[in-house]
Design a protein around this motif. Sequence first.
Motif, PDB file in Angstrom:
ATOM      1  N   LEU A  41     -16.089  41.037  66.148  1.00 48.34           N
ATOM      2  CA  LEU A  41     -17.125  42.071  66.052  1.00 48.34           C
ATOM      3  C   LEU A  41     -17.232  42.820  67.377  1.00 48.34           C
ATOM      4  CD1 LEU A  41     -19.494  43.493  64.663  1.00 48.34           C
ATOM      5  CD2 LEU A  41     -20.935  41.542  65.283  1.00 48.34           C
ATOM      6  N   LYS A  42     -17.170  42.089  68.469  1.00 45.65           N
ATOM      7  CA  LYS A  42     -17.200  42.716  69.788  1.00 45.65           C
ATOM      8  C   LYS A  42     -16.026  43.684  69.948  1.00 45.65           C
ATOM      9  CE  LYS A  42     -15.480  40.022  72.898  1.00 45.65           C
ATOM     10  NZ  LYS A  42     -14.147  40.608  73.186  1.00 45.65           N
ATOM     11  N   ASP A  43     -14.827  43.243  69.577  1.00 42.86           N
ATOM     12  CA  ASP A  43     -13.642  44.062  69.790  1.00 42.86           C
ATOM     13  C   ASP A  43     -13.674  45.344  68.961  1.00 42.86           C
ATOM     14  OD1 ASP A  43     -12.865  42.017  71.417  1.00 42.86           O
ATOM     15  OD2 ASP A  43     -10.975  41.596  70.404  1.00 42.86           O
ATOM     16  N   ILE A  44     -14.054  45.239  67.685  1.00 44.16           N
ATOM     17  CA  ILE A  44     -14.058  46.440  66.866  1.00 44.16           C
ATOM     18  C   ILE A  44     -15.201  47.377  67.278  1.00 44.16           C
ATOM     19  CG2 ILE A  44     -15.505  45.656  64.932  1.00 44.16           C
ATOM     20  CD1 ILE A  44     -13.352  46.971  63.090  1.00 44.16           C
ATOM     21  N   SER A  45     -16.263  46.804  67.850  1.00 43.68           N
ATOM     22  CA  SER A  45     -17.336  47.651  68.385  1.00 43.68           C
ATOM     23  C   SER A  45     -16.831  48.462  69.566  1.00 43.68           C
ATOM     24  CB  SER A  45     -18.535  46.791  68.798  1.00 43.68           C
ATOM     25  OG  SER A  45     -19.097  46.129  67.682  1.00 43.68           O
ATOM     26  N   TYR A  46     -15.954  47.874  70.390  1.00 43.26           N
ATOM     27  CA  TYR A  46     -15.361  48.618  71.497  1.00 43.26           C
ATOM     28  C   TYR A  46     -14.500  49.772  70.966  1.00 43.26           C
ATOM     29  CZ  TYR A  46     -16.566  44.616  74.555  1.00 43.26           C
ATOM     30  OH  TYR A  46     -17.229  43.630  75.264  1.00 43.26           O
ATOM     31  N   ALA A  47     -13.774  49.531  69.871  1.00 37.62           N
ATOM     32  CA  ALA A  47     -12.958  50.593  69.281  1.00 37.62           C
ATOM     33  C   ALA A  47     -13.841  51.736  68.797  1.00 37.62           C
ATOM     34  CB  ALA A  47     -12.138  50.032  68.115  1.00 37.62           C
ATOM     35  N   LEU A  48     -14.963  51.390  68.184  1.00 37.70           N
ATOM     36  CA  LEU A  48     -15.860  52.429  67.673  1.00 37.70           C
ATOM     37  C   LEU A  48     -16.537  53.191  68.804  1.00 37.70           C
ATOM     38  CD1 LEU A  48     -17.270  50.511  64.603  1.00 37.70           C
ATOM     39  CD2 LEU A  48     -15.916  52.616  64.564  1.00 37.70           C
ATOM     40  N   ALA A  61     -18.938  41.602  95.791  1.00 37.47           N
ATOM     41  CA  ALA A  61     -19.394  41.286  97.144  1.00 37.47           C
ATOM     42  C   ALA A  61     -18.437  40.343  97.858  1.00 37.47           C
ATOM     43  CB  ALA A  61     -20.782  40.651  97.083  1.00 37.47           C
ATOM     44  N   ALA A  62     -17.433  39.836  97.124  1.00 40.31           N
ATOM     45  CA  ALA A  62     -16.555  38.827  97.714  1.00 40.31           C
ATOM     46  C   ALA A  62     -15.098  39.247  97.799  1.00 40.31           C
ATOM     47  CB  ALA A  62     -16.639  37.529  96.894  1.00 40.31           C
ATOM     48  N   ILE A  63     -14.695  40.227  97.001  1.00 44.78           N
ATOM     49  CA  ILE A  63     -13.298  40.645  96.941  1.00 44.78           C
ATOM     50  C   ILE A  63     -13.071  41.792  97.912  1.00 44.78           C
ATOM     51  CG2 ILE A  63     -11.554  41.737  95.483  1.00 44.78           C
ATOM     52  CD1 ILE A  63     -11.887  38.868  94.757  1.00 44.78           C
ATOM     53  N   GLY A  64     -11.968  41.716  98.652  1.00 41.75           N
ATOM     54  CA  GLY A  64     -11.694  42.742  99.647  1.00 41.75           C
ATOM     55  C   GLY A  64     -10.245  43.200  99.638  1.00 41.75           C
ATOM     56  N   ARG A  65      -9.858  43.836 100.722  1.00 40.89           N
ATOM     57  CA  ARG A  65      -8.540  44.460 100.836  1.00 40.89           C
ATOM     58  C   ARG A  65      -7.423  43.439 100.617  1.00 40.89           C
ATOM     59  NH1 ARG A  65      -7.233  49.202 102.180  1.00 40.89           N
ATOM     60  NH2 ARG A  65      -9.388  49.628 102.824  1.00 40.89           N
ATOM     61  N   GLY A  66      -6.427  43.874  99.852  1.00 43.24           N
ATOM     62  CA  GLY A  66      -5.251  43.046  99.614  1.00 43.24           C
ATOM     63  C   GLY A  66      -5.374  42.090  98.448  1.00 43.24           C
ATOM     64  N   GLN A  67      -6.552  42.000  97.839  1.00 42.76           N
ATOM     65  CA  GLN A  67      -6.725  41.103  96.700  1.00 42.76           C
ATOM     66  C   GLN A  67      -6.597  41.873  95.377  1.00 42.76           C
ATOM     67  OE1 GLN A  67     -10.533  39.338  98.423  1.00 42.76           O
ATOM     68  NE2 GLN A  67      -9.657  37.501  97.470  1.00 42.76           N
ATOM     69  N   THR A  68      -6.338  41.124  94.318  1.00 39.82           N
ATOM     70  CA  THR A  68      -6.154  41.720  92.994  1.00 39.82           C
ATOM     71  C   THR A  68      -6.975  40.958  91.967  1.00 39.82           C
ATOM     72  OG1 THR A  68      -3.875  42.371  93.539  1.00 39.82           O
ATOM     73  CG2 THR A  68      -4.478  42.348  91.202  1.00 39.82           C
ATOM     74  N   ILE A  69      -7.708  41.693  91.125  1.00 41.61           N
ATOM     75  CA  ILE A  69      -8.467  41.125  90.015  1.00 41.61           C
ATOM     76  C   ILE A  69      -7.720  41.440  88.721  1.00 41.61           C
ATOM     77  CG2 ILE A  69     -10.627  41.163  88.726  1.00 41.61           C
ATOM     78  CD1 ILE A  69     -10.935  39.990  91.449  1.00 41.61           C
ATOM     79  N   VAL A  70      -7.518  40.430  87.879  1.00 42.37           N
ATOM     80  CA  VAL A  70      -6.837  40.615  86.594  1.00 42.37           C
ATOM     81  C   VAL A  70      -7.780  40.140  85.482  1.00 42.37           C
ATOM     82  CG1 VAL A  70      -4.807  40.109  85.195  1.00 42.37           C
ATOM     83  CG2 VAL A  70      -4.607  40.189  87.704  1.00 42.37           C
ATOM     84  N   ASP A  71      -8.249  41.072  84.666  1.00 42.97           N
ATOM     85  CA  ASP A  71      -9.140  40.747  83.548  1.00 42.97           C
ATOM     86  C   ASP A  71      -8.291  40.408  82.330  1.00 42.97           C
ATOM     87  OD1 ASP A  71     -11.146  40.552  81.644  1.00 42.97           O
ATOM     88  OD2 ASP A  71     -11.343  42.736  81.410  1.00 42.97           O
ATOM     89  N   LEU A  72      -8.337  39.141  81.898  1.00 35.49           N
ATOM     90  CA  LEU A  72      -7.577  38.690  80.736  1.00 35.49           C
ATOM     91  C   LEU A  72      -8.376  38.807  79.440  1.00 35.49           C
ATOM     92  CD1 LEU A  72      -6.077  35.467  82.350  1.00 35.49           C
ATOM     93  CD2 LEU A  72      -4.870  37.623  81.923  1.00 35.49           C
ATOM     94  N   GLY A  73      -9.641  39.150  79.530  1.00 31.59           N
ATOM     95  CA  GLY A  73     -10.483  39.280  78.346  1.00 31.59           C
ATOM     96  C   GLY A  73     -10.394  40.678  77.759  1.00 31.59           C
ATOM     97  N   THR A  74     -11.104  40.869  76.649  1.00 32.99           N
ATOM     98  CA  THR A  74     -11.173  42.191  76.019  1.00 32.99           C
ATOM     99  C   THR A  74     -12.492  42.828  76.421  1.00 32.99           C
ATOM    100  OG1 THR A  74      -9.904  41.327  74.163  1.00 32.99           O
ATOM    101  CG2 THR A  74     -10.988  43.443  73.856  1.00 32.99           C
ATOM    102  N   SER A  75     -12.398  43.944  77.125  1.00 34.08           N
ATOM    103  CA  SER A  75     -13.574  44.605  77.705  1.00 34.08           C
ATOM    104  C   SER A  75     -13.566  46.084  77.348  1.00 34.08           C
ATOM    105  CB  SER A  75     -13.568  44.450  79.234  1.00 34.08           C
ATOM    106  OG  SER A  75     -13.471  43.086  79.608  1.00 34.08           O
TER     107      SER A  75
END
Length: 309
Positions: A254-261, A97-111
């Motif tokens: 555990l979270k990361d290997i669950s994403y792999a599975l 609801a807050a990010i708009g044109r010209g902006q960039t989001i960079v996710d540094l986590g494991t998702s």
Amino acid sequence: MAQRDARMRRMTVQSGLGFIGLGVMGEPMCRHLATKSGARVVAYDLSPEPLARLADHGVVAAASAREVAADADTVFVSLPSGRHLDDLCRGDGGLLAAIGRGQTIVDLGTSPLSLSRELAGLFAANGADYADAPVARTRQAAESGTLAITVGAKDEVYARIEPLLRCFASEVTHCGDVGAGQIVKILNNMVVVQTVVALSEASAIARSVGIDTTALFETFAKGSADSFALRNHGLKAVAPRSFPERVFSTDYMLKDISYALEMAEAAGLDTGGAVNGRDLLMRASMQGHGAEYWPVISALMRPRTDRPS
């Protein structure tokens, strides 16, 4: 190096940077970004302590994640899991609801791969760019600015963010379009878990017949069983049985290997080794080791009490 510095100067003169999530890894990354980028950095975290520490390095504290988004062209996010990222982006008053044109989001986590691609599409509908850039290596690497990062992004987005990522990483690899960074990071961790399972089993067998684990692993390091996992997780954690907290925890792995599975299941693949690693991590967490350094799975490998005499 001079070319990279010139690119950095050109982009940061006119760009504000934001950082959301100042935990064990996020705080040092934000500090490096503030001291090396030449840009104004505004940050937010639920805890006031890291914001107070970062103020000494010129980081401006925001009252909310939306305030960060209103004040930055590029927003870095470092959160514990995909669930936290999803809540930040799609929750009430979230970044979508807050990010708009010209902006960039960079996710540094494991998702999860599916979430990365879904969020990228939602932000694109707002005219914003999205990159997944999960970080690897240890807390000490975050402190020293020598993390390894795998990036999923369009070529032009990667070109913009790569100099910024190098403020806190010594290795930055463009793996492909959105989601590719997550795939490589998640599969890397899947392989590392299975390697540590093998090291843990070898250690348990060696001890049962009177061989010291350190001696075993030091010999491995001279031959074909050598690996990064052996020299770091094996010799520094499994052998001395050292599993501190506030490192990369059992619950995080555990979270990361669950994403792999999840990816394996979507592809219809039978990955028994990864399932075994997941089950060991789950057992460790259920036995109260969830916050400890994840090679604590080696502590589960004890002789059975029901062996035939």
